[in-house]
Design a protein around this motif. Structure first.
Motif, PDB file in Angstrom:
ATOM      1  N   LEU A 398      55.934   3.844  25.313  1.00 32.65           N
ATOM      2  CA  LEU A 398      55.255   4.084  24.042  1.00 32.65           C
ATOM      3  C   LEU A 398      56.200   4.727  23.020  1.00 32.65           C
ATOM      4  O   LEU A 398      56.253   4.321  21.853  1.00 32.65           O
ATOM      5  N   SER A 399      56.948   5.730  23.448  1.00 32.26           N
ATOM      6  CA  SER A 399      57.868   6.421  22.534  1.00 32.26           C
ATOM      7  C   SER A 399      58.981   5.487  22.071  1.00 32.26           C
ATOM      8  O   SER A 399      59.353   5.485  20.889  1.00 32.26           O
ATOM      9  N   THR A 400      59.522   4.702  22.995  1.00 34.91           N
ATOM     10  CA  THR A 400      60.607   3.788  22.632  1.00 34.91           C
ATOM     11  C   THR A 400      60.128   2.731  21.644  1.00 34.91           C
ATOM     12  O   THR A 400      60.819   2.417  20.669  1.00 34.91           O
ATOM     13  N   LEU A 401      58.948   2.164  21.890  1.00 34.62           N
ATOM     14  CA  LEU A 401      58.424   1.164  20.961  1.00 34.62           C
ATOM     15  C   LEU A 401      58.170   1.760  19.583  1.00 34.62           C
ATOM     16  O   LEU A 401      58.401   1.109  18.555  1.00 34.62           O
ATOM     17  N   HIS A 402      57.676   3.001  19.571  1.00 28.63           N
ATOM     18  CA  HIS A 402      57.457   3.666  18.283  1.00 28.63           C
ATOM     19  C   HIS A 402      58.778   3.853  17.541  1.00 28.63           C
ATOM     20  O   HIS A 402      58.882   3.583  16.338  1.00 28.63           O
ATOM     21  N   GLY A 403      59.814   4.283  18.270  1.00 27.10           N
ATOM     22  CA  GLY A 403      61.124   4.457  17.648  1.00 27.10           C
ATOM     23  C   GLY A 403      61.730   3.137  17.209  1.00 27.10           C
ATOM     24  O   GLY A 403      62.344   3.048  16.139  1.00 27.10           O
ATOM     25  N   GLY A 458      64.562  -8.083  19.806  1.00 25.00           N
ATOM     26  CA  GLY A 458      64.557  -8.399  21.236  1.00 25.00           C
ATOM     27  C   GLY A 458      64.163  -7.197  22.079  1.00 25.00           C
ATOM     28  O   GLY A 458      63.397  -7.316  23.037  1.00 25.00           O
ATOM     29  N   SER A 459      64.675  -6.022  21.706  1.00 24.06           N
ATOM     30  CA  SER A 459      64.331  -4.802  22.440  1.00 24.06           C
ATOM     31  C   SER A 459      62.842  -4.480  22.317  1.00 24.06           C
ATOM     32  O   SER A 459      62.222  -3.983  23.254  1.00 24.06           O
ATOM     33  N   GLN A 460      62.271  -4.764  21.153  1.00 23.89           N
ATOM     34  CA  GLN A 460      60.849  -4.507  20.975  1.00 23.89           C
ATOM     35  C   GLN A 460      60.009  -5.360  21.935  1.00 23.89           C
ATOM     36  O   GLN A 460      59.041  -4.876  22.528  1.00 23.89           O
ATOM     37  N   PHE A 461      60.396  -6.617  22.102  1.00 25.07           N
ATOM     38  CA  PHE A 461      59.644  -7.475  23.021  1.00 25.07           C
ATOM     39  C   PHE A 461      59.875  -7.055  24.470  1.00 25.07           C
ATOM     40  O   PHE A 461      58.944  -7.056  25.278  1.00 25.07           O
ATOM     41  N   VAL A 462      61.111  -6.700  24.804  1.00 27.36           N
ATOM     42  CA  VAL A 462      61.385  -6.250  26.175  1.00 27.36           C
ATOM     43  C   VAL A 462      60.615  -4.971  26.486  1.00 27.36           C
ATOM     44  O   VAL A 462      60.015  -4.829  27.559  1.00 27.36           O
TER      45      VAL A 462
END
Length: 481
Positions: A398-403, A458-462
């Motif tokens: 959750l935190s990574t996707l928010h960032g 790409g990172s967002q989808f991963v």
């Protein structure tokens, strides 16, 4: 004795019912208390609240992305992946073993038949020499029905069945977890491949533009407007972009080979056409931290392992008490004449109750109980650790996707600025106001900004896949919970 047989059967049946009604030895299973879970996640951003009524099947969470190629690869993975097939085979073994343990709750019944014809010697020894001695030939027919049964007066058998059933449920949860991990790994590899496709597309477009600029630089060099250094600089930029394109091609091939293996195909048999990432990220239900306990198959597996270990404590403690077994017991007929075999005079039966108890084992039983109790403590610790790890994985995702979402917005602004800078530099270069080095630098800056933007998408989808995996593959609980 024939008259007392029904009474004996009634007494045994009553005893069995009475023993079955007794509580089983050992502690009854209860889930351990966990530390207070937080009321919500940090940095939830715009994630929607989870709804238990969502109808999305747990095993088809990847359909949220709306990519038909991904859907087909996931179906192939479920149908042909050898690791998943191995997990399902272990589940069948566990279920069969549970059925084998459950068979001990009922009597074991066997049937037998013997038939013989024998001759007795006329010269056989006798206890009375005044009695006549003669040779005799006789038949012996004996069909029997035998019964063996352990009276579960302490609940040892019930605890053993309880442990086997919990282990079978654990195996089911393990197979669901293997399915989740494999499908998530496939989805991550697929999105990485598509991100490489987008990067390659950007590089190809950049290479085409650089070739045009190189041609323009060569013309200007021939006319004396640019020196040899400017020409070499543009050639180096083109060659560097071509080298990067080759590296991206190698990385794409590796991801494609991984997709082939995960979907149950030989690596050379899979060839995916270039494509792009989906246009939008799916809306993922984050839910509340405590709801993870209802969704993650690895948590379900750890909890079932704890239940199985708890039941084994009762099995170990039962060794301190006598074991009561109805054996040997049988009922049948025996006759020298086949025509008179099924008759009242030919009826034979035997009934026996056996009790066995170890008086001294040098601490073996105590060690077995200690082993079972330590096994439960280890399973309980593993359950708590699994819950905490699930919390960490979900919060990290959750935190990574928010960032990444915030970084993606800023990077889009950076790309727009770099594109304007490059277009202005290209215009100035054509007018002779900028040299080739300045244009090449602006080209590389635009390419770097675009590639970083593609990498962020790409990172967002991963990480969306990682979040779905951390949440148990979707909202709807699996059949193991």
């Amino acid at each position: 004795m024939r008259a007392s047989a029904p009474l004996t059967s009634c007494l045994l049946a009553s005893l069995s019912l009475l023993l079955a009604a007794c509580s089983a030895i050992g502690p009854d299973y209860q889930r351990p208390a966990l530390p207070d879970l937080p009321a919500q996640w940090k940095d939830q951003g715009s994630w929607q609240a989870a709804r238990p009524a969502d109808q999305l099947p747990k095993q088809s969470w990847w359909q949220l992305f709306g990519d038909e190629t991904l859907n087909q690869l996931e179906q192939d993975c479920i149908a042909h992946n050898a690791t998943l097939a191995q997990a399902l085979a272990r589940l069948q073994q566990a279920q069969a073993l549970a059925g084998s343990h459950a068979a001990a709750t009922l009597p074991s019944v066997g049937a037998g038949m013997s038939a013989s014809r024998s001759r007795i010697s006329a010269d056989r020894p006798l206890s009375n020499y005044n009695s006549p001695n003669s040779s005799t030939i006789q038949n012996d027919y004996k069909p029997t029905l035998s019964v063996s049964y352990e009276f579960d007066w302490l609940g040892r058998v019930r605890r053993d069945v309880e442990s086997a059933n919990a282990s079978a449920e654990q195996s089911r949860a393990d197979s669901e977890n293997v399915r989740l991990l494999l499908t998530a790994q496939l989805a991550s590899a697929y999105f990485q491949l598509r991100q490489l496709d987008e990067e390659s597309h950007l590089l190809q477009a950049s290479i085409g533009l650089q070739e045009k600029v190189l041609h323009l630089t060569q013309v200007r060099h021939q006319e004396g407007l640019d020196n040899a250094s400017a020409l070499a600089t543009q050639q180096a930029a083109l060659q560097a972009a071509q080298a990067q394109l080759s590296l991206l091609g190698n990385q794409r091939q590796q991801q494609q080979d991984l997709l082939a293996t995960l979907s149950g195909k030989p690596a050379p048999a899979l060839s995916l056409s270039p494509g792009s990432l989906p246009t939008q990220l799916p809306a993922i239900a984050g839910g509340l931290p405590a709801q993870l306990l209802e969704r993650r198959p690895d948590i379900a597996a750890a909890e079932r392992a704890m239940a199985a270990a708890n039941a084994q404590i009762g099995v170990a403690k039962a060794a301190w008490f006598p074991q009561l077994t109805l054996s040997p017991s049988y009922i049948g007929y025996e006759s020298a004449q086949l025509a008179k075999l099924i008759s009242a005079p030919a009826l034979v039966w035997a009934l026996g109750l056996q009790a066995s108890q170890t008086l001294f084992d040098n601490g073996k039983t105590r060690a077995g109980v200690n082993y079972a109790e330590a096994g439960y403590q280890a399973a309980a610790a593993s359950y708590r650790q699994t819950v905490l790890q699930a919390m960490q994985e979900s919060q990290d995702a959750l935190s990574t996707l928010h960032g990444l979402s915030e970084a993606g917005t800023r990077q889009q602004q950076a790309v727009d600025s770099q594109r304007k800078a490059y277009e202005l530099s290209l215009l100035r270069y054509r007018e002779g106001l900028d040299n080739a080095l300045t244009l090449a630098i602006n080209q590389q800056n635009l390419l770097a900004a675009q590639r970083l933007q593609s990498q962020l998408r790409g990172s967002q989808f991963v990480w969306s896949v990682n979040l779905l995996k951390a949440l148990g593959g979707g909202w709807q609980a699996s059949a193991t919970n």
